[in-house]
Design a protein around this motif. Structure first.
Motif, PDB file in Angstrom:
ATOM      1  N   LEU A 222      11.868   8.779   5.364  1.00 17.20           N
ATOM      2  CA  LEU A 222      12.818   8.308   6.366  1.00 17.20           C
ATOM      3  C   LEU A 222      12.692   9.124   7.646  1.00 17.20           C
ATOM      4  CD1 LEU A 222      15.190   6.528   7.207  1.00 17.20           C
ATOM      5  CD2 LEU A 222      16.712   8.272   6.249  1.00 17.20           C
ATOM      6  N   LEU A 223      12.605  10.451   7.514  1.00 17.28           N
ATOM      7  CA  LEU A 223      12.424  11.300   8.685  1.00 17.28           C
ATOM      8  C   LEU A 223      11.130  10.953   9.399  1.00 17.28           C
ATOM      9  CD1 LEU A 223      13.210  13.743  10.441  1.00 17.28           C
ATOM     10  CD2 LEU A 223      12.019  15.196   8.779  1.00 17.28           C
ATOM     11  N   ALA A 224      10.085  10.719   8.622  1.00 17.09           N
ATOM     12  CA  ALA A 224       8.798  10.368   9.222  1.00 17.09           C
ATOM     13  C   ALA A 224       8.903   9.087  10.041  1.00 17.09           C
ATOM     14  CB  ALA A 224       7.742  10.206   8.123  1.00 17.09           C
ATOM     15  N   LEU A 225       9.584   8.092   9.509  1.00 22.27           N
ATOM     16  CA  LEU A 225       9.710   6.823  10.217  1.00 22.27           C
ATOM     17  C   LEU A 225      10.521   6.980  11.500  1.00 22.27           C
ATOM     18  CD1 LEU A 225       9.001   3.840  10.119  1.00 22.27           C
ATOM     19  CD2 LEU A 225      11.112   3.443   8.835  1.00 22.27           C
ATOM     20  N   PHE A 301       3.229   0.583   7.620  1.00 19.21           N
ATOM     21  CA  PHE A 301       3.195   1.609   6.581  1.00 19.21           C
ATOM     22  C   PHE A 301       4.539   1.696   5.858  1.00 19.21           C
ATOM     23  CE2 PHE A 301      -0.384   4.302   8.636  1.00 19.21           C
ATOM     24  CZ  PHE A 301      -1.277   3.295   8.335  1.00 19.21           C
ATOM     25  N   ALA A 302       5.638   1.432   6.578  1.00 20.28           N
ATOM     26  CA  ALA A 302       6.943   1.414   5.918  1.00 20.28           C
ATOM     27  C   ALA A 302       7.016   0.292   4.898  1.00 20.28           C
ATOM     28  CB  ALA A 302       8.052   1.261   6.961  1.00 20.28           C
ATOM     29  N   ALA A 303       6.439  -0.863   5.231  1.00 22.08           N
ATOM     30  CA  ALA A 303       6.389  -1.967   4.266  1.00 22.08           C
ATOM     31  C   ALA A 303       5.503  -1.603   3.077  1.00 22.08           C
ATOM     32  CB  ALA A 303       5.876  -3.242   4.953  1.00 22.08           C
ATOM     33  N   ASP A 304       4.383  -0.908   3.343  1.00 20.02           N
ATOM     34  CA  ASP A 304       3.527  -0.440   2.239  1.00 20.02           C
ATOM     35  C   ASP A 304       4.300   0.511   1.329  1.00 20.02           C
ATOM     36  OD1 ASP A 304       1.428  -1.891   3.280  1.00 20.02           O
ATOM     37  OD2 ASP A 304       0.521  -0.184   4.300  1.00 20.02           O
ATOM     38  N   TRP A 305       5.059   1.413   1.950  1.00 20.75           N
ATOM     39  CA  TRP A 305       5.852   2.387   1.190  1.00 20.75           C
ATOM     40  C   TRP A 305       6.875   1.682   0.305  1.00 20.75           C
ATOM     41  CZ3 TRP A 305      10.989   4.140   3.266  1.00 20.75           C
ATOM     42  CH2 TRP A 305      11.585   5.081   2.430  1.00 20.75           C
ATOM     43  N   ASP A 578       0.540   3.994  -6.463  1.00 19.05           N
ATOM     44  CA  ASP A 578      -0.170   2.799  -5.997  1.00 19.05           C
ATOM     45  C   ASP A 578       0.486   2.292  -4.721  1.00 19.05           C
ATOM     46  OD1 ASP A 578      -1.767   0.614  -5.726  1.00 19.05           O
ATOM     47  OD2 ASP A 578      -0.794  -0.571  -7.292  1.00 19.05           O
ATOM     48  N   VAL A 579       0.031   2.812  -3.581  1.00 16.13           N
ATOM     49  CA  VAL A 579       0.565   2.390  -2.285  1.00 16.13           C
ATOM     50  C   VAL A 579      -0.543   1.689  -1.509  1.00 16.13           C
ATOM     51  CG1 VAL A 579       1.674   3.111  -0.151  1.00 16.13           C
ATOM     52  CG2 VAL A 579       2.140   4.345  -2.265  1.00 16.13           C
ATOM     53  N   PRO A 580      -0.388   0.418  -1.183  1.00 13.00           N
ATOM     54  CA  PRO A 580      -1.439  -0.292  -0.442  1.00 13.00           C
ATOM     55  C   PRO A 580      -1.550   0.245   0.989  1.00 13.00           C
ATOM     56  CG  PRO A 580       0.530  -1.639  -0.593  1.00 13.00           C
ATOM     57  CD  PRO A 580       0.784  -0.435  -1.452  1.00 13.00           C
ATOM     58  N   LEU A 581      -2.694   0.050   1.575  1.00 13.29           N
ATOM     59  CA  LEU A 581      -2.913   0.420   2.972  1.00 13.29           C
ATOM     60  C   LEU A 581      -3.140  -0.858   3.766  1.00 13.29           C
ATOM     61  CD1 LEU A 581      -3.403   2.435   5.256  1.00 13.29           C
ATOM     62  CD2 LEU A 581      -5.804   2.542   4.554  1.00 13.29           C
ATOM     63  N   THR A 582      -2.186  -1.193   4.608  1.00 11.63           N
ATOM     64  CA  THR A 582      -2.261  -2.420   5.402  1.00 11.63           C
ATOM     65  C   THR A 582      -2.291  -2.048   6.879  1.00 11.63           C
ATOM     66  OG1 THR A 582      -0.944  -3.553   3.728  1.00 11.63           O
ATOM     67  CG2 THR A 582      -1.202  -4.651   5.851  1.00 11.63           C
TER      68      THR A 582
END
Length: 622
Positions: A222-225, A301-305, A578-582
C-alpha cells in the motif's frame, strides 16, 4: 506606479504574439483546475454513494494542478527569456535591475489576470465536458448536474495569477542580473547556468524522491502504491530544475554520431547552445511521459498484486455468481456468501464504508482470510475487523472503540478486535459479525464460495450445481480471471479520467512552447536562408531539433517510469508465490507516440512560411 502599468500594457500589446503563448497556458491551466473543482463540488452534493468518484476526482485535481503549475511557470519563464535581448538593451540605456524586474512583473500580471478571467469562464465548459466524460465511462450513472459556484472559479483564477507571477519573478531576476556590457551576447545564448535557488530546489526534490524510493523498497504494497504517485512528480521537478545542464548534455551524447552531418550537426549545436529553450520544450514531454507511465504501470502492478493474493488465499475451488440465493446441493460442503451493508463511522475520522458480515471460521476455510493483528475468534457481538490498507484512512486501529451508524438509523460503538491482511477481491475492508450485519440490512452481493463435501471432487461439485441451475458456476481460476479483467477495465476508465484532461493540456503546452520558440527565431531562420540554406533544410533542422529534445525527454521519462515500477514491484511480490507480470505496452507506447507526433507537427508547421524569398522575410523582420 500608473506609469509602470501603462508601460506594461503597451509592452504586452507590442509583444502580443509572444505573450499569446503565456495567455493560452494560464487560461487553459485555470480552466482545467476550475473545471475539476466545480465538478467535484457538484458530485459532492449527490450524497455518500459517490465517494469513489470523489476520490477519483481528487486524483484528477492533483494531476491537473501539478501540470498546470508546471506548464504555466515554465511558459512564463520561457516568454521572459525570449525577450532577454530587449531587456539587456534596456540595461544598456540606463534602466536599473529593479526597473527591469518591475516591468516584467507588471507585464506578467496584466497577461495573467486577463488569462485567469478567461480561464475561469472556460472552466464551466471544462466541468461540463468532464461530466459528460465520466457519464460516458460509467463512472457516474448519469450526467451530474453542475452546481455553479463563483468561489472555486475565483480560487482557480487566483492560483493561475500567482503561478504566473512566480514564473515571471524567477525569469525577471535572471534578466535583471545581465550586465549591460554582456546584454547583446546574453540575448542570443541563454546559457547552461543553474541559479542557486533553482539548484537547491532541484537537489532537494531529487533527494526527496530517492528517500521515497527507499521507502517503496522497504515498505508494504500500500505504501509503495501511494509513493509511486508522488515520486515521479518530485523527480520531474528535480530534473527540470537541472535541465539547462542535463538536457543539452544528454542530447549531445545521444546525437554524437551525427555531429558531422550538415543539418543534424547544426540542429545538435542549436539544442546544446539554447539550454533554456531546450528545457522549456522538454518539460511537458518529460512530465507527461514520466507521470503517466508510472501511473499506468503502478495500476497494472497493483492488479497483478491483487490477483496474486487472490490466487494464493482462495481455498474454495468453485465460485457461484449472479444469484442472490445460496447454492444448494448434496455435493456442496461449505457455502460462504459475500454480503454488504453501508456503514458510516463518526468522530474525527468520519467516513462512509461498505462493510461485510462474515463467519470467521467459514471465511478462513473458503477465502483464506488471514489475521495480521488481534483475534478473529473474538469477532462476535458489537465488534469489527478492518484490513491493513484501511487502517490509515480509517484513523483507528486495533482496540479502538468506533462510533458507527447503519442505514436503518441504528447507532452504536464497535470495538476493533482484529486487523486482517488485504485481499480486496475476497472481502471488504470492514468486516462485521454476520449476525450483526444481517440485523442491520446486509444483503447478498451474488458471489458464493463453495467447498465440496467430503468425498466429492471439484468437477463433480460444479456439475451438480450447474444441474440445479443456480447462478453462473465457475472454477476458481475462471472467477479470478473474470474479476481481474473487470478490475483492469475499471483502471482503464480511471486512467482516461485522470490522463485525458491533463494529457490534452500537456499536448497543447508542447505545441504552445514550439510556436513561441518559432516566433522568437524568425530572424534566425531568415539569416539561415540568406546564407544559402533552403526552406526544406531549415524545416529539417527544426524537425531534428524537436526530435532530439523530445527523444531526450522521453528517455528520461522512461527511466523514471522503469525505476519507479521496478522498485514498486518488489514489495508487491514479497511473500507471494505466483504473481503475474502484466506490462500495458499499448498504453505506454501510445503516450510516447502522442508526444512525438505533437512535437513533430508543432515544430514543422510554423516554419512553412519560409517558402517565401529569404530577403523579403528579412526585410519584414527589420
Amino acid at each position: 506606479m500608473l506609469a509602470t502599468i501603462r508601460l506594461g500594457l503597451a509592452s504586452v500589446r507590442e509583444h502580443r504574439a509572444l505573450y499569446a503563448g503565456s495567455f493560452v497556458a494560464v487560461a487553459l491551466g485555470v480552466a482545467l483546475i476550475a473545471g475539476v473543482v466545480v465538478l467535484t463540488i457538484s458530485i459532492g452534493d449527490q450524497g455518500p454513494e459517490v465517494q469513489d468518484t470523489l476520490s477519483l476526482l481528487g486524483v484528477v485535481a492533483g494531476f491537473a494542478g501539478f501540470m498546470a503549475i508546471f506548464v504555466v511557470s515554465s511558459t512564463f519563464g520561457f516568454t521572459v527569456t525570449a525577450r532577454r535581448r530587449e531587456l539587456g538593451l534596456l540595461r544598456l540605456v540606463g534602466a536599473t535591475p529593479r526597473q527591469v524586474r518591475r516591468q516584467v512583473r507588471v507585464e506578467a500580471l496584466v497577461v495573467a489576470v486577463l488569462a485567469a478571467v478567461a480561464g475561469a469562464a472556460l472552466g464551466q465548459l471544462v466541468a461540463l465536458a468532464l461530466a459528460v466524460l465520466l457519464a460516458a465511462q460509467d463512472v457516474t450513472p448519469e450526467r451530474v448536474p453542475l452546481t455553479w459556484n463563483l468561489l472555486p472559479l475565483a480560487i482557480s483564477a487566483g492560483c493561475g495569477v500567482v503561478v504566473a507571477l512566480l514564473g515571471a519573478w524567477a525569469a525577471s531576476r535572471r534578466a535583471a542580473k545581465v550586465a549591460p556590457a554582456q546584454a547583446l551576447r546574453e540575448a542570443t545564448d541563454t546559457g547552461r547556468r543553474v541559479g542557486v535557488v533553482r539548484g537547491i530546489v532541484g537537489t532537494l526534490c531529487l533527494v526527496g524522491a530517492a528517500a521515497m524510493l527507499v521507502g517503496i523498497r522497504a515498505g508494504d504494497p500500500l505504501l509503495a502504491l501511494m509513493l509511486s504517485i508522488f515520486v515521479p512528480e518530485l523527480v520531474v521537478v528535480g530534473l527540470v530544475c537541472w535541465g539547462p545542464v542535463l538536457l543539452p548534455l544528454l542530447v549531445r551524447v545521444l546525437t554524437l554520431p551525427f555531429r558531422e552531418h550538415p543539418v543534424l550537426g547544426l540542429a545538435r549545436e542549436n539544442v546544446g547552445n539554447q539550454a533554456r529553450r531546450t528545457t522549456s520544450l522538454a518539460a511537458p514531454v518529460l512530465a507527461i511521459s514520466a507521470i503517466a507511465g508510472s501511473l499506468i504501470l503502478s495500476l497494472s502492478f497493483a492488479a497483478d498484486w491483487d490477483q496474486g493474493i487472490t490466487r494464493q488465499q482462495l481455498a474454495a475451488p468453485v465460485v457461484v455468481t449472479d444469484t442472490q440465493r445460496a447454492p444448494r446441493a448434496p455435493e456442496a460442503g461449505v457455502v460462504d456468501g459475500r454480503n454488504a451493508v453501508a456503514l458510516a463511522t463518526g468522530g474525527e475520522a468520519a467516513s462512509d464504508w461498505t462493510a461485510e458480515g462474515i463467519d470467521p471460521g467459514t471465511a478462513v476455510a473458503t477465502r483464506g482470510l488471514r489475521t495480521h493483528e488481534g483475534d478473529l475468534d473474538r469477532l462476535t457481538g458489537r465488534t469489527m475487523a478492518i484490513s491493513r490498507s484501511a487502517v490509515f484512512d480509517a484513523g483507528f486501529g486495533l482496540g479502538s472503540q468506533v462510533r458507527v451508524r447503519f442505514p436503518d438509523g441504528a447507532r452504536m460503538r464497535l470495538r476493533v478486535v482484529a486487523i486482517v491482511e488485504d485481499a480486496a477481491t475476497l472481502h471488504e475492508d470492514v468486516l462485521l459479525p454476520r449476525r450483526l450485519a444481517r440485523a442491520h440490512g446486509a444483503k447478498p452481493t451474488g458471489t458464493w464460495f463453495v467447498l465440496p463435501a467430503p468425498g466429492v471432487d471439484a468437477a463433480g461439485l460444479r456439475t451438480a450445481l450447474r444441474d440445479r441451475g443456480t447462478g453462473d458456476v465457475l472454477t476458481a481460476e475462471q472467477w479470478i480471471a473474470r474479476v481481474d479483467r473487470a478490475q483492469r477495465d475499471q483502471n482503464q476508465v480511471g486512467l482516461i479520467a485522470i490522463l485525458g484532461p491533463t494529457g490534452l493540456y500537456a499536448g497543447i503546452a508542447i505545441a504552445n512552447t514550439l510556436l513561441m520558440g518559432t516566433l522568437q527565431r524568425r530572424r534566425e531562420f531568415s539569416v539561415t536562408r540568406l546564407v544559402g540554406a533552403t526552406a526544406a533544410q531549415v524545416r529539417r533542422m527544426v524537425l531534428a531539433e524537436s526530435a532530439m529534445v523530445a527523444g531526450a525527454a522521453l528517455l528520461l521519462g522512461s527511466a523514471v517510469t522503469v525505476t519507479v515500477a521496478a522498485l514498486l514491484r518488489a514489495p508487491m511480490t514479497a511473500g507471494l508465490d505466483d504473481v503475474p507480470l502484466t506490462v500495458p505496452w499499448g498504453s505506454l507506447l501510445a503516450i510516447a507516440v502522442a508526444c512525438a507526433v505533437v512535437t513533430v507537427v508543432a515544430a514543422v508547421l510554423p516554419v512553412s512560411w519560409l517558402r517565401g524569398h529569404p530577403s523579403a522575410v528579412a526585410d519584414h523582420q527589420r
